[in-house]
Each structure stands twice: as C-alpha cells, then as structure tokens.
Design an enzyme around this catalytic site. Structure first.
Site, mmCIF file in Angstrom:
data_model
loop_
_atom_site.group_PDB
_atom_site.id
_atom_site.type_symbol
_atom_site.label_atom_id
_atom_site.label_comp_id
_atom_site.label_asym_id
_atom_site.label_seq_id
_atom_site.Cartn_x
_atom_site.Cartn_y
_atom_site.Cartn_z
ATOM 1 N N ARG A 1 -3.763 -54.982 32.860
ATOM 2 C CA ARG A 1 -4.525 -55.106 34.109
ATOM 3 C C ARG A 1 -5.130 -56.511 34.217
ATOM 4 N NH1 ARG A 1 -9.078 -50.703 34.869
ATOM 5 N NH2 ARG A 1 -7.289 -49.320 35.114
ATOM 6 N N ARG B 1 -16.502 -54.902 34.672
ATOM 7 C CA ARG B 1 -15.093 -55.012 35.079
ATOM 8 C C ARG B 1 -14.939 -55.988 36.244
ATOM 9 N NH1 ARG B 1 -12.365 -50.193 33.859
ATOM 10 N NH2 ARG B 1 -13.162 -49.301 31.942
ATOM 11 N N LYS C 1 -17.987 -48.142 30.821
ATOM 12 C CA LYS C 1 -17.579 -49.133 31.816
ATOM 13 C C LYS C 1 -18.713 -49.419 32.791
ATOM 14 C CE LYS C 1 -14.133 -46.510 33.202
ATOM 15 N NZ LYS C 1 -13.053 -45.837 33.950
ATOM 16 N N LYS D 1 -19.344 -51.277 36.714
ATOM 17 C CA LYS D 1 -18.653 -51.843 37.877
ATOM 18 C C LYS D 1 -19.639 -52.415 38.879
ATOM 19 C CE LYS D 1 -14.700 -48.855 37.272
ATOM 20 N NZ LYS D 1 -13.861 -47.798 37.828
ATOM 21 N N CYS E 1 -3.912 -42.789 43.477
ATOM 22 C CA CYS E 1 -3.983 -43.380 42.138
ATOM 23 C C CYS E 1 -2.601 -43.356 41.490
ATOM 24 C CB CYS E 1 -4.989 -42.629 41.281
ATOM 25 S SG CYS E 1 -4.325 -41.084 40.632
ATOM 26 N N CYS F 1 -0.131 -42.634 33.415
ATOM 27 C CA CYS F 1 -1.531 -42.357 33.113
ATOM 28 C C CYS F 1 -1.671 -41.177 32.150
ATOM 29 C CB CYS F 1 -2.309 -42.060 34.395
ATOM 30 S SG CYS F 1 -4.020 -41.643 34.017
ATOM 31 N N CYS G 1 -6.157 -36.544 38.836
ATOM 32 C CA CYS G 1 -7.149 -35.864 37.987
ATOM 33 C C CYS G 1 -8.530 -36.165 38.541
ATOM 34 C CB CYS G 1 -7.006 -36.305 36.522
ATOM 35 S SG CYS G 1 -7.962 -37.773 36.085
ATOM 36 N N CYS H 1 -10.027 -42.239 40.438
ATOM 37 C CA CYS H 1 -9.659 -43.658 40.535
ATOM 38 C C CYS H 1 -9.375 -44.127 41.966
ATOM 39 C CB CYS H 1 -8.460 -43.950 39.644
ATOM 40 S SG CYS H 1 -8.829 -43.673 37.904
HETATM 41 FE FE1 SRM Z 1 -9.531 -45.559 36.827
HETATM 42 C C1 SRM Z 1 -9.290 -44.273 33.716
HETATM 43 C C2 SRM Z 1 -6.281 -46.337 36.786
HETATM 44 C C3 SRM Z 1 -10.021 -47.483 39.560
HETATM 45 C C4 SRM Z 1 -12.528 -43.983 37.382
HETATM 46 N N1 SRM Z 1 -8.063 -45.401 35.444
HETATM 47 C C5 SRM Z 1 -8.174 -44.860 34.187
HETATM 48 C C6 SRM Z 1 -6.903 -45.077 33.363
HETATM 49 C C7 SRM Z 1 -7.064 -46.335 32.569
HETATM 50 C C8 SRM Z 1 -6.463 -43.885 32.491
HETATM 51 C C9 SRM Z 1 -6.927 -43.811 31.060
HETATM 52 O O1 SRM Z 1 -8.167 -43.890 30.791
HETATM 53 O O2 SRM Z 1 -6.092 -43.588 30.213
HETATM 54 C C10 SRM Z 1 -5.887 -45.220 34.522
HETATM 55 C C11 SRM Z 1 -4.626 -46.036 34.224
HETATM 56 C C12 SRM Z 1 -3.440 -45.449 34.941
HETATM 57 C C13 SRM Z 1 -2.214 -46.251 34.858
HETATM 58 O O3 SRM Z 1 -1.202 -45.743 34.312
HETATM 59 O O4 SRM Z 1 -2.179 -47.359 35.362
HETATM 60 C C14 SRM Z 1 -6.778 -45.709 35.650
HETATM 61 N N2 SRM Z 1 -8.396 -46.790 37.877
HETATM 62 C C15 SRM Z 1 -7.042 -46.899 37.776
HETATM 63 C C16 SRM Z 1 -6.470 -47.688 38.928
HETATM 64 C C17 SRM Z 1 -5.233 -48.510 38.560
HETATM 65 C C18 SRM Z 1 -6.157 -46.690 40.061
HETATM 66 C C19 SRM Z 1 -5.239 -47.157 41.134
HETATM 67 O O5 SRM Z 1 -4.274 -46.428 41.348
HETATM 68 O O6 SRM Z 1 -5.480 -48.172 41.779
HETATM 69 C C20 SRM Z 1 -7.707 -48.508 39.342
HETATM 70 C C21 SRM Z 1 -7.846 -49.805 38.594
HETATM 71 C C22 SRM Z 1 -9.014 -50.610 39.094
HETATM 72 C C23 SRM Z 1 -9.133 -51.992 38.530
HETATM 73 O O7 SRM Z 1 -8.358 -52.885 38.921
HETATM 74 O O8 SRM Z 1 -10.057 -52.219 37.742
HETATM 75 C C24 SRM Z 1 -8.816 -47.553 38.903
HETATM 76 N N3 SRM Z 1 -11.049 -45.778 38.173
HETATM 77 C C25 SRM Z 1 -11.005 -46.537 39.295
HETATM 78 C C26 SRM Z 1 -12.074 -46.184 40.176
HETATM 79 C C27 SRM Z 1 -12.311 -46.742 41.581
HETATM 80 C C28 SRM Z 1 -13.343 -47.814 41.620
HETATM 81 O O9 SRM Z 1 -13.832 -48.276 40.595
HETATM 82 O O10 SRM Z 1 -13.689 -48.205 42.734
HETATM 83 C C29 SRM Z 1 -12.788 -45.171 39.549
HETATM 84 C C30 SRM Z 1 -13.994 -44.393 40.151
HETATM 85 C C31 SRM Z 1 -15.280 -45.150 40.038
HETATM 86 C C32 SRM Z 1 -15.900 -44.951 38.695
HETATM 87 O O11 SRM Z 1 -15.678 -45.768 37.817
HETATM 88 O O12 SRM Z 1 -16.612 -43.943 38.506
HETATM 89 C C33 SRM Z 1 -12.131 -44.927 38.287
HETATM 90 N N4 SRM Z 1 -10.742 -44.374 35.693
HETATM 91 C C34 SRM Z 1 -11.893 -43.781 36.139
HETATM 92 C C35 SRM Z 1 -12.371 -42.885 35.107
HETATM 93 C C36 SRM Z 1 -13.647 -41.990 35.193
HETATM 94 C C37 SRM Z 1 -14.853 -42.719 34.719
HETATM 95 C C38 SRM Z 1 -16.040 -41.833 34.576
HETATM 96 O O13 SRM Z 1 -17.173 -42.341 34.632
HETATM 97 O O14 SRM Z 1 -15.892 -40.630 34.352
HETATM 98 C C39 SRM Z 1 -11.439 -42.964 34.041
HETATM 99 C C40 SRM Z 1 -11.489 -42.214 32.698
HETATM 100 C C41 SRM Z 1 -12.463 -42.784 31.723
HETATM 101 O O15 SRM Z 1 -13.061 -43.853 31.923
HETATM 102 O O16 SRM Z 1 -12.642 -42.134 30.702
HETATM 103 C C42 SRM Z 1 -10.431 -43.895 34.457
HETATM 104 FE FE1 SF4 Z 2 -5.088 -41.353 35.976
HETATM 105 FE FE2 SF4 Z 2 -6.875 -39.636 36.853
HETATM 106 FE FE3 SF4 Z 2 -7.206 -42.232 37.306
HETATM 107 FE FE4 SF4 Z 2 -5.346 -40.937 38.591
HETATM 108 S S1 SF4 Z 2 -7.528 -40.523 38.737
HETATM 109 S S2 SF4 Z 2 -5.073 -42.921 37.541
HETATM 110 S S3 SF4 Z 2 -4.655 -39.448 37.107
HETATM 111 S S4 SF4 Z 2 -7.242 -41.265 35.327
#
Ligand code: SRM
Ligand code: SF4
Length: 563
Positions: A72, A141, A203, A205, A425, A431, A470, A474
């Site tokens: 990323r 981030r 994390k 943000k 997502c 993922c 899930c 994201c």
């Molecule tokens: Fe996310 C984890 C993809 C934005 C909340 N996110 C992941 C992981 C790394 C899965 C993992 O932990 O194994 C995913 C990788 C998938 C893959 O195969 O690429 C993933 N997140 C993404 C992206 C690529 C989604 C997309 O389709 O665009 C976004 C990358 C953003 C970036 O460039 O930095 C992405 N993730 C977000 C957002 C949206 C935002 O920030 O505006 C959120 C919700 C806001 C937040 O942070 O609460 C988000 N991602 C999560 C979470 C839940 C965090 C939590 O507090 O519970 C996880 C899981 C974790 O952290 O344990 C996660």
């Molecule tokens: Fe993966 Fe869940 Fe984030 Fe979708 S929402 S990219 S399934 S961690």
C-alpha cells in the site's frame, strides 16, 4: 492487565526491524512469515496474503497456499504527479498482478507481489518519491482530504496541511530504509519521540475537510480537522473532531462503528501541534490489552468530550476552546470536467471499486498511462475510489477525451448516480478478513439496486451504496444511505439510514440476506420511500425519519414470504 502479543512484538522490534530482513530475503524458506514479521511488515506498508480462491483445493492436494504480498502506497490527499503515476503503473506490470487499486483512503494498492519482488517493489515506490512506510500498522496512516484540485486558498491549504501532517507524523525509525532500501544501519537505537517504543495501541487516521466538501468522510477518522472560514473565505481556524471509526465484529455489541465528536476549536496555525497531542492521547489512553477495544473511539465513548478537551489542554499547556456544533456538510460531484481556478481543468472519472486494469475492450490502465505520458495529467485519488485527472490545459481537453474514448474508458455520464457513488472494499480473494465477496460482487449488487430504482423511476437519485465483505468497514458502509456488509459466504447484513454527507450512522434492517436477494429485500422500503418521501428527501433521510422499526416492518411480509 496483560498487553497483547502485538504489544510485545512492537516493544521487542528494535524500531520496527524484528526478523523482517532475514525472513524476506530471497533464500528464506517459502511460506507464511513469523507472527513478528507479519505484524511489523504492516508498519512498512505491506501485508502477507494468500490466494483464498485456491487455498482449499491446494490444501487437499497437499500443496502450500499461494502466498503473495499486498503493498500500500501513501498519497496524502491522493495527490500524485504524472511521473509518479507512470512509476506505479510500471510497478503493477513488473512486480504485481497488473492492476492498481485506488483505495477508500486516497491510497494506491498493489496485489500479488511475490516475496522476491517485495523489496524491489517498495524500493520502486521510494524512487518515485512516495512511500509505503506507515501505510498500515499502529501509527498515523495516509492523511485524507478533499480531492478537488482547485487552486484557491481553501484547497491549497487543506492539501498543504494533509501533506505536512503526513510527513511530520511518520515514524522516525531508520528500519524502513535499512531493510528495503539497503541503507547503512544507524548505530544508535531508534527513538520514536512521538510514538514511543510500542507505537500506538492501534491504527490512527486523520482527515481534513471543509463544510463545502466532506468527500473524505472526516467523521470516520480518529482525528478530523474541519476548516472554518469567514464570509470572505479567509481561514479563521479549525474544528477538531475526535473518535471516529467504522470497525465492528458481528454479534459483539462491545464493538461498534462511531462518528467523531466535535471537541475543540483551534487557531489557523495549530493543526500539527494539536494532532501530535491527540496522537499522544491515543498512545497513552488506548486499551493495549484488547485490540478490539484499542481505537481512540472507545476512549472517547467512555471518557467523553470534556475529558478529552481537558487532557489536551493540559498536554498543550493552554486551554482549548470548546467546539461549535458541527456544520452542515456538502458532497460536491467531482466527476466530469471542472475548471481548477488557474485556467486548467480536471476530468473526474468513476473507477468501479477503484480497480485500474485493462479488462477486455476497456483498457483503462493503458489509457491512464498514455494520459500521463502524452498530456502530463496529474492524477488525484479520491476517497470514493475514483480518479481526478488534473492540470489539463484547455487546449488538451479534446485530446484527453479522444484518448480515453479510443481505449473505451467510460465517462461519468455512462453511470447512474448510485453507481458513481458506490464504494466496494477489496475482500476476496486477497483479504484475509473477508467473510463474503466485496469488489467482485459490486456489479451484481449494483444491478439489483439499479433495477429497483429504475422500476420506481428513481434512477436519477443520488444514493450512497457501500459494500464490504466483512464488518471491519473498509468502504465505510455504516455511513451509507445503504450499507451491505458481508456476514458469511454469499450472505450479507443490509443497513439503511445514513446520510449522503457522512454525518449519520445507519442501522441494520435485515440479516443473512443472500447475495441475489439484496435488491428484493430493499424493494418494499424503496417503494415506501417513492410513495411517502418529502420533496427531495434522500433514501437514508427517509429511512431515519420513519425509524428502524418501521423499516424492518416494511420488509417483514416480503422476507417471510421468501423464507
Ligand atoms: Fe481496511 C483491515 C483494505 C480502508 C477499517 N483493510 C484491512 C485489510 C488490511 C485486511 C487485514 O487486516 O488483513 C484489508 C486489505 C485487503 C486487501 O486485500 O487489499 C483492508 N481498508 C482496505 C482498503 C484497501 C479498502 C478498499 O477497498 O479501498 C482501504 C485502504 C485505505 C488506505 O489506503 O489506507 C481500507 N479500512 C479502511 C477504512 C476506511 C477509512 O479509513 O476511511 C476503514 C474504516 C475506518 C476505520 O478505520 O475504522 C477500515 N480495515 C479496517 C479494519 C477495522 C478497524 C477497526 O478499528 O476495527 C480492519 C481490520 C483491523 O484493523 O484489524 C481493516
Ligand atoms: Fe477485507 Fe473486511 Fe476490509 Fe473488506 S471490509 S477489505 S473484507 S477487512
């Protein structure tokens, strides 16, 4: 209380080094990494993943999983130059699966990078004057902001603050340069002046916005800065919001999505100083014993706004002013042609699920590469997973259009408003957390919703539809007019009631909805909206006005009939 294993890994990592260098070297045994390397690599912007499509079959055949890396890239405010785009495009071809993925936070991801290509990939990003450092991990981030490349004081300042925060809050460890860029090891132990030896509990943000443009969904961030301007457009200060986040776990009410609270009003030049204080607040008060309870949103939910303002005031050594109420936010349409304010133009293109790839007749990746090469357009990635091709000279507009058309790239008017505003997502097959499909079922879900809207003559309505595989959230599904969240293979929870401007959370109305019944499940409520809405009332606003019980009741007879 016992700290989690992640805390021990961070503490013993010698500044984010751990065993990474040995485990990613070309002669290391293939297969999954140690937990320490897996955890620490996130801070360097990469996740080890495996192809979930082939895993079961390979296991049955006694074969190892197909391991690869997701990488990323941070791009504060999504801003990239044409030269950077060309470098990323080349990386996609040489080291990854041939695609670039614009993320929901204005970043760029690569998938399918094999272990021996990991180091050169990260080095290639660095050569393009970009970084993967702190794109993931328990640190600040990528910083998001409004994407519009308008050359006025407001937008220039928003972008300047996003870039400044992004650089200033990077971890200071030399490990990244040492491991990935072969720089000499530093002789003194790394000291992280802001983060300390165990970095943040989770994390973190940051988003910046202006009331006239909340495209980045600032309230979903741990920390937000909302620019305040006077009638003449001069910047008078910032409203500081704290404690947003989307992630939750199904059936665990102790975890929940949350929108940030308005905590303080600060002066025009205090953004970095206050951001550092809020990072310290998270560092010192986030729960390090439970990663599902470690985000700043839980601290805010449990301690409150007054407490946070007092702590921050004590930290900064001066009282912070209470915040005024949150403003009304707008979400402008950035797609299509717009004048930048400097005589040049940008063209906003909708990119379904942010995936930039040549597929069949639509040679999107090639078209964007050619646009960079021949017309020097500078791309801006948006939090909607779209791209704005900026700095187009007026005399080049026709050439850019012709180039895109010759590669069959659809223009925004080829999409309905619900399609243009849909987020999905990544989910399967990369993922590791996905419970159901995301990006790959974006189109069938969209088709169902479009069919229902078409039936009601409402296809022209602006609706935000957000899909995730899930509950981690994201694609920020809990802020959508409609949220569709994966629960198990082929099954989704459907939410309604968010608002288009990202200022209200939605609520669940139907559980375990099969993929092919999402449109049918929403149909009775869409019917009600069409029949009973106030003039101009959005779908989420209507759903909230009639209330969760009325929404669920509207669905009930149809769901019972389907069962
Ligand atoms: Fe996310 C984890 C993809 C934005 C909340 N996110 C992941 C992981 C790394 C899965 C993992 O932990 O194994 C995913 C990788 C998938 C893959 O195969 O690429 C993933 N997140 C993404 C992206 C690529 C989604 C997309 O389709 O665009 C976004 C990358 C953003 C970036 O460039 O930095 C992405 N993730 C977000 C957002 C949206 C935002 O920030 O505006 C959120 C919700 C806001 C937040 O942070 O609460 C988000 N991602 C999560 C979470 C839940 C965090 C939590 O507090 O519970 C996880 C899981 C974790 O952290 O344990 C996660
Ligand atoms: Fe993966 Fe869940 Fe984030 Fe979708 S929402 S990219 S399934 S961690």
């Amino acid at each position: 209380m016992k700290a989690t294993g992640t805390e021990t890994i961070k503490a013993e990592s010698a500044g984010l080094r751990g065993p990474i260098a040995a485990e990613i070297s070309a002669d290391a045994p293939k297969g999954g990494l140690s937990e320490a390397s897996y955890t620490l690599l996130k801070f360097h912007g990469t996740y080890e993943q495996f192809d979930r499509d082939t895993a079961t079959e390979r296991k049955q055949a006694g074969e190892d999983k197909e391991w690869s890396f997701m990488v990323r890239v941070r791009a504060p405010g999504g801003r990239l130059t044409a030269a950077q785009w060309l470098a990323l495009d080349a990386l996609a071809e040489t080291y990854a699966d041939g695609s670039l993925r614009l993320t929901s936070r204005q970043g760029v991801q690569f998938h399918g990078i094999l272990r021996e290509k990991l180091k050169p990939s990260i080095a290639a990003v660095d050569s393009a004057l970009l970084t993967t450092l702190a794109a993931c991990g328990d640190v600040v981030r990528n910083v998001v902001t409004t994407p519009a490349p308008r050359r006025d004081a407001i937008h220039i300042r928003l972008q300047a603050e996003a870039s400044r925060l992004s650089s200033a809050l990077l971890p200071k460890s030399g490990a990244h340069h040492e491991i990935f860029l072969d720089e000499e090891p530093v002789s003194t132990p790394d000291v992280e002046p802001l983060y300390g030896p165990t970095y943040l509990p989770r994390k973190f943000k940051i988003g910046l916005a202006h009331p006239a443009d909340n495209t980045p969904d600032v309230l979903a961030n741990d920390l937000g800065f909302i620019m305040q301007t006077d009638a003449a457009g001069a910047i008078t200060g910032w409203l500081v919001t704290i404690g947003g986040g989307m992630g939750m776990t199904h059936n665990k009410p102790a975890t929940y999505p949350r929108l940030a609270d308005a905590v303080a009003l600060i002066g025009p030049d205090e953004v970095l100083e206050v951001a550092e204080a809020v990072v310290r607040l998270s560092r010192d008060h986030g729960d390090r014993t439970d990663r599902k309870h470690a985000r700043l949103k839980y601290v805010m939910a449990e301690r409150g706004v007054e407490w946070a303002r007092e702590r921050l005031s004590a930290d900064l050594g001066r009282p912070l002013l209470p915040a005024p109420p949150l403003p009304r936010f707008e979400i402008p349409d950035h797609l299509g042609w717009h004048e930048q304010g400097d005589g040049r133009w940008w063209l906003g293109l909708h990119i379904p699920a942010g995936r930039i790839v040549d597929r069949g007749e639509v040679r999107l990746r090639t078209a964007l590469r050619e646009a960079g090469k021949t017309l020097g357009v500078n791309p801006v990635a948006t939090s909607q997973q779209d791209v704005l091709l900026s700095d187009v000279q007026a005399e080049d507009r026709a050439a850019l259009e012709a180039l895109l058309r010759s590669h069959n790239v659809p223009f925004p008017d080829a999409f309905t408003p619900v399609a243009r505003n849909m987020l999905a997502c990544v989910a399967l097959p990369t993922c590791g957390q996905s419970l159901a499909e995301g990006e790959r079922v974006r189109q069938p879900i969209l088709d169902q919703v479009e069919a229902e809207l078409g039936r009601l003559g409402l296809l022209g309505e602006r609706i935000s539809l957000r899909l995730t595989g899930c509950p981690n959230g994201c694609a920020r599904p809990y802020q959508g007019d409609i949220g569709v969240v994966g629960k198990s293979p082929g099954m989704y929870v459907v939410f309604v009631g968010g608002d288009f401007a990202g200022t209200r959370l939605n609520f669940p109305i139907a559980d375990k909805v099969p993929l092919d019944r999402i449109g049918a499940t929403l149909a009775p409520l869409l019917n009600l909206w069409a029949a009973q809405r106030d003039p101009g009332e959005g779908f989420g606003d209507f759903s909230t006005r009639i209330g969760a019980d009325a929404c669920r009741n509207a669905l009930l007879p149809h769901r019972q009939a389907a069962e």
